[in-house]
Design a protein around this motif. Structure first.
Motif, PDB file in Angstrom:
ATOM      1  N   GLU A  43      22.442  -0.656  13.647  1.00  0.00           N
ATOM      2  CA  GLU A  43      23.473  -1.410  12.935  1.00  0.00           C
ATOM      3  C   GLU A  43      22.942  -1.884  11.578  1.00  0.00           C
ATOM      4  N   VAL A  44      21.702  -2.326  11.573  1.00  0.00           N
ATOM      5  CA  VAL A  44      21.077  -2.712  10.310  1.00  0.00           C
ATOM      6  C   VAL A  44      20.959  -1.494   9.393  1.00  0.00           C
ATOM      7  N   ALA A  45      20.526  -0.382   9.950  1.00  0.00           N
ATOM      8  CA  ALA A  45      20.378   0.849   9.163  1.00  0.00           C
ATOM      9  C   ALA A  45      21.714   1.270   8.563  1.00  0.00           C
ATOM     10  N   ASN A  46      22.772   1.164   9.341  1.00  0.00           N
ATOM     11  CA  ASN A  46      24.082   1.561   8.840  1.00  0.00           C
ATOM     12  C   ASN A  46      24.520   0.678   7.682  1.00  0.00           C
ATOM     13  N   GLN A  47      24.276  -0.631   7.784  1.00  0.00           N
ATOM     14  CA  GLN A  47      24.614  -1.519   6.676  1.00  0.00           C
ATOM     15  C   GLN A  47      23.865  -1.117   5.407  1.00  0.00           C
ATOM     16  N   MET A  48      22.628  -0.720   5.558  1.00  0.00           N
ATOM     17  CA  MET A  48      21.829  -0.317   4.407  1.00  0.00           C
ATOM     18  C   MET A  48      22.335   1.000   3.818  1.00  0.00           C
ATOM     19  N   LEU A 108      21.170  10.965   2.840  1.00  0.00           N
ATOM     20  CA  LEU A 108      20.858  10.795   4.257  1.00  0.00           C
ATOM     21  C   LEU A 108      19.468  11.335   4.577  1.00  0.00           C
ATOM     22  N   VAL A 109      19.134  12.513   4.049  1.00  0.00           N
ATOM     23  CA  VAL A 109      17.803  13.094   4.273  1.00  0.00           C
ATOM     24  C   VAL A 109      16.718  12.131   3.795  1.00  0.00           C
ATOM     25  N   ASN A 110      16.888  11.599   2.595  1.00  0.00           N
ATOM     26  CA  ASN A 110      15.898  10.670   2.053  1.00  0.00           C
ATOM     27  C   ASN A 110      15.819   9.391   2.871  1.00  0.00           C
ATOM     28  N   PHE A 111      16.969   8.911   3.322  1.00  0.00           N
ATOM     29  CA  PHE A 111      17.003   7.674   4.113  1.00  0.00           C
ATOM     30  C   PHE A 111      16.223   7.848   5.409  1.00  0.00           C
ATOM     31  N   VAL A 112      16.310   9.020   6.007  1.00  0.00           N
ATOM     32  CA  VAL A 112      15.595   9.289   7.256  1.00  0.00           C
ATOM     33  C   VAL A 112      14.105   9.508   7.004  1.00  0.00           C
ATOM     34  N   GLN A 113      13.770  10.191   5.936  1.00  0.00           N
ATOM     35  CA  GLN A 113      12.390  10.612   5.726  1.00  0.00           C
ATOM     36  C   GLN A 113      11.527   9.595   4.979  1.00  0.00           C
ATOM     37  N   GLN A 114      12.127   8.817   4.090  1.00  0.00           N
ATOM     38  CA  GLN A 114      11.336   7.924   3.249  1.00  0.00           C
ATOM     39  C   GLN A 114      11.216   6.534   3.862  1.00  0.00           C
ATOM     40  N   PRO A 115      10.175   5.791   3.484  1.00  0.00           N
ATOM     41  CA  PRO A 115       9.992   4.437   4.032  1.00  0.00           C
ATOM     42  C   PRO A 115      11.176   3.529   3.709  1.00  0.00           C
ATOM     43  N   ILE A 116      11.471   2.622   4.617  1.00  0.00           N
ATOM     44  CA  ILE A 116      12.555   1.667   4.429  1.00  0.00           C
ATOM     45  C   ILE A 116      12.191   0.670   3.333  1.00  0.00           C
ATOM     46  N   ASP A 117      13.129   0.405   2.444  1.00  0.00           N
ATOM     47  CA  ASP A 117      12.928  -0.576   1.371  1.00  0.00           C
ATOM     48  C   ASP A 117      12.944  -1.974   1.984  1.00  0.00           C
ATOM     49  N   GLN A 118      11.821  -2.668   1.923  1.00  0.00           N
ATOM     50  CA  GLN A 118      11.699  -3.974   2.574  1.00  0.00           C
ATOM     51  C   GLN A 118      12.658  -5.002   1.963  1.00  0.00           C
ATOM     52  N   LYS A 119      12.819  -4.968   0.644  1.00  0.00           N
ATOM     53  CA  LYS A 119      13.714  -5.931  -0.001  1.00  0.00           C
ATOM     54  C   LYS A 119      15.155  -5.702   0.439  1.00  0.00           C
ATOM     55  N   GLN A 120      15.582  -4.433   0.459  1.00  0.00           N
ATOM     56  CA  GLN A 120      16.948  -4.142   0.896  1.00  0.00           C
ATOM     57  C   GLN A 120      17.147  -4.529   2.354  1.00  0.00           C
ATOM     58  N   LEU A 121      16.124  -4.317   3.165  1.00  0.00           N
ATOM     59  CA  LEU A 121      16.209  -4.687   4.579  1.00  0.00           C
ATOM     60  C   LEU A 121      16.450  -6.184   4.730  1.00  0.00           C
ATOM     61  N   GLU A 122      15.669  -6.995   4.016  1.00  0.00           N
ATOM     62  CA  GLU A 122      15.822  -8.445   4.133  1.00  0.00           C
ATOM     63  C   GLU A 122      17.180  -8.911   3.627  1.00  0.00           C
ATOM     64  N   ALA A 174      11.110  -3.291   9.357  1.00  0.00           N
ATOM     65  CA  ALA A 174      11.307  -2.012   8.674  1.00  0.00           C
ATOM     66  C   ALA A 174      10.878  -0.856   9.572  1.00  0.00           C
ATOM     67  N   GLN A 175       9.812  -1.059  10.349  1.00  0.00           N
ATOM     68  CA  GLN A 175       9.343  -0.006  11.237  1.00  0.00           C
ATOM     69  C   GLN A 175      10.350   0.245  12.359  1.00  0.00           C
ATOM     70  N   ASP A 176      10.984  -0.819  12.850  1.00  0.00           N
ATOM     71  CA  ASP A 176      12.019  -0.654  13.879  1.00  0.00           C
ATOM     72  C   ASP A 176      13.160   0.215  13.360  1.00  0.00           C
ATOM     73  N   VAL A 177      13.595  -0.074  12.142  1.00  0.00           N
ATOM     74  CA  VAL A 177      14.697   0.693  11.548  1.00  0.00           C
ATOM     75  C   VAL A 177      14.272   2.131  11.313  1.00  0.00           C
ATOM     76  N   GLN A 178      13.056   2.313  10.784  1.00  0.00           N
ATOM     77  CA  GLN A 178      12.558   3.659  10.511  1.00  0.00           C
ATOM     78  C   GLN A 178      12.478   4.488  11.799  1.00  0.00           C
ATOM     79  N   ASN A 179      11.935   3.890  12.840  1.00  0.00           N
ATOM     80  CA  ASN A 179      11.818   4.607  14.118  1.00  0.00           C
ATOM     81  C   ASN A 179      13.187   4.971  14.668  1.00  0.00           C
ATOM     82  N   ALA A 180      14.144   4.044  14.550  1.00  0.00           N
ATOM     83  CA  ALA A 180      15.479   4.273  15.108  1.00  0.00           C
ATOM     84  C   ALA A 180      16.202   5.402  14.389  1.00  0.00           C
TER      85      ALA A 180
END
Length: 526
Positions: free
Chosen positions: A320-325, A384-398, A447-453
């Motif tokens: 759900e967090v990933a989708n918002q991002m 979408l490819v980049n979102f899956v493959q690249q590290p999650i942006d910590q600022k955007q996550l927060e 961020a790791q939780d979102v990346q793994n999911a």
């Protein structure tokens, strides 16, 4: 009257002049932000959200003697009671009555208050109106929901409750009423054929789910609902609208004891029956599945997606967090920035998850000019490819988590909202205190939780893509998508040409209502 009016005007002007006379204009500072004392107050608002505490309502898990799960929130502010009965009887159960009988749950919901063995439709409506009660029934893919809102005064509550039980036990589902619904669907056929988004959504679910129970529209098709009989509707009611296939939500001005008594009266007056059996698992794709609907328009409408996890998956909140991002938070989302803000390829682009009993969906959609179609598809897919493959942006996550937390109280901003949440919590077997724990669970998402999911559940290499437009070259489109997955592959994209394998949605398969294609193919969002 004229003299009085003039006197009032003169008095107001005199008052204003008197006030102005007390003000020394020379003491008013220039409009310089550094000299405005109010700026300090405005600056303090930046930290207000950080200091806010969210207090979800306390949820009672009542001990129903019929073993029907009942959740209750006491709310003394208004002399009202909201009751929601959530049956495991959505459109996914249609074919358990008869093969190809799509739309029977939706038909039952539309006709349940259209007459019983003892009362006509007008008498039923008058019975609710005379006590100020509101009754409704709605079918979703997973759920069949009955709602009653009424004053907590026993003289109002009792007759409304009695009529609700009358409908659940004795709805007659007359043939004349079925014919009326069928006639109304025929009127809406032209509207459906003129709505690219509705046609796109129907084909998306059919392409994604194949023979699974989620494949067909909730409302059924013109062909399928024409076969529904009163006997089949009564069979649906007898099999699925039963106590052991139900959970109860109550919110309002009652004590816990009164709420428990109410829930037991409801459960005890229904046929006990049995729980619905678990749904089958849909078959996932192994590669791209590109579908086209020919539609005469300068705009091209696009939907991409795949099967997602079920409501019970432990990664649900991270997703759900990933989708918002990615596409769920308007102009701050990745999809909107890539398609609209940076390139002007679309007015808006949005993504969503639909979490349900069986694996649900992840999808995103937008519209664009025909001459920008391939460019937009490449950009959206690459995002979408980049979102899956690249590290999650910590600022955007927060920022995303903070926004979700700020929006969270909307889920219990009214008795109706609270009760919808209770119904969802009960249906999906979540703990009664889930609302209280939600902020803490959200805060813990890393961020790791979102990346793994997203790496586990999102698969850019096997999306189902639906395009509604004048022409589409599938070969060119697939080449674009594969180039996103393997940037080192030499570019050899054919020019756009008319696709000879165009799929045109047949009139017989059109639907009467737009199928639900968002999270909320469930009536509550948490």
């Amino acid at each position: 009257m004229i003299k009085l009016h003039s006197f009032l005007i003169f008095s107001c002007m005199s008052w204003a002049q008197a006030v102005m006379a007390d003000v020394d204009l020379d003491t008013i500072p220039d409009d310089n932000p550094t000299q405005l004392t109010s700026i300090l107050l405005l600056q303090s608002l930046k930290t207000a959200n950080k200091q806010s505490q969210f207090y979800a309502p306390y949820v009672h898990e009542l001990k129903n003697k019929y073993k029907v799960r009942t959740l209750f929130v006491e709310s003394a502010d208004l002399p009202m009671v909201d009751v929601q009965l959530t049956f495991n009887a959505g459109s996914a159960r249609d074919e358990e009555i008869a093969p190809g009988l799509y739309g029977i749950a939706n038909m039952a919901a539309k006709l349940i208050d259209e007459g019983t063995e003892n009362y006509t439709a007008n008498e039923i409506a008058n019975a609710f109106e005379s006590v100020g009660a509101r009754f409704s029934a709605q079918a979703y893919r997973d759920m069949f929901i009955v709602k009653l809102r009424v004053l907590s005064d026993p003289q109002k509550l009792e007759p409304a409750l009695a009529m609700m039980m009358e409908l659940l036990k004795h709805a007659s589902f007359e043939k004349s009423r079925i014919s009326l619904v069928l006639s109304n669907t025929q009127v809406g056929q032209k509207q459906i054929q003129e709505s690219p988004s509705r046609m796109m959504s129907v084909l998306f679910y059919r392409a994604l789910y194949g023979k699974h129970a989620y494949a067909e529209p909730i409302s059924g098709t013109q062909h399928s609902i024409s076969k529904i009989t009163p006997a089949q509707l009564r069979q649906f009611s007898d099999q699925f609208l039963v106590a052991q296939n139900l959970n109860i939500a109550i919110t309002g001005q009652l004590s816990s004891k009164q709420a428990q008594q109410l829930s037991e009266r409801i459960a005890g007056n229904l046929k006990q029956g049995e729980k619905a059996k678990p749904l089958a698992q849909p078959v996932d794709k192994s590669s791209f599945d590109i579908r086209h609907i020919k539609f005469n328009s300068t705009q091209a409408h696009v939907m991409m997606g795949q099967l997602g996890p079920s409501r019970f998956d432990p990664d649900r909140l991270a997703l759900e967090v990933a989708n918002q991002m990615f596409g769920g938070s308007g102009f701050n989302s990745i999809l909107m920035k890539e398609l609209r803000v940076k390139r002007g390829l679309s007015y808006g682009a949005y993504s969503s998850f639909s979490f349900s009993q069986a694996p649900g969906t992840f999808s995103f959609s937008y519209s664009t000019r025909q001459d920008q179609l391939l460019d937009s598809l490449k950009v959206a897919h690459q995002a979408l490819v980049n979102f899956v493959q690249q590290p999650i942006d910590q600022k955007q996550l927060e920022e995303t988590k903070a926004g979700m937390l700020r929006a969270f109280p909307n889920n219990y901003s009214s008795n109706a909202n609270i009760n919808a949440q209770l119904g969802s919590i009960g249906f999906y077997n979540q703990p009664a205190d889930y609302l209280s724990h939600y902020p803490k669970l959200l805060e813990k998402i890393t961020a790791q939780d979102v990346q793994n999911a997203i790496q586990k559940h999102l698969h850019p290499e096997r999306l189902t893509i639906i395009v509604v437009n004048e022409k589409l070259d599938k070969i060119a489109l697939e080449a674009v998508l594969k180039q996103d997955l393997n940037p080192q592959t030499p570019k050899n994209i054919p020019t756009i040409k008319q696709n000879p394998e165009t799929i045109i949605a047949p009139v017989a398969e059109a639907v009467t209502d737009a199928p639900v294609s968002s999270p909320t193919d469930a009536p509550a969002s948490i």
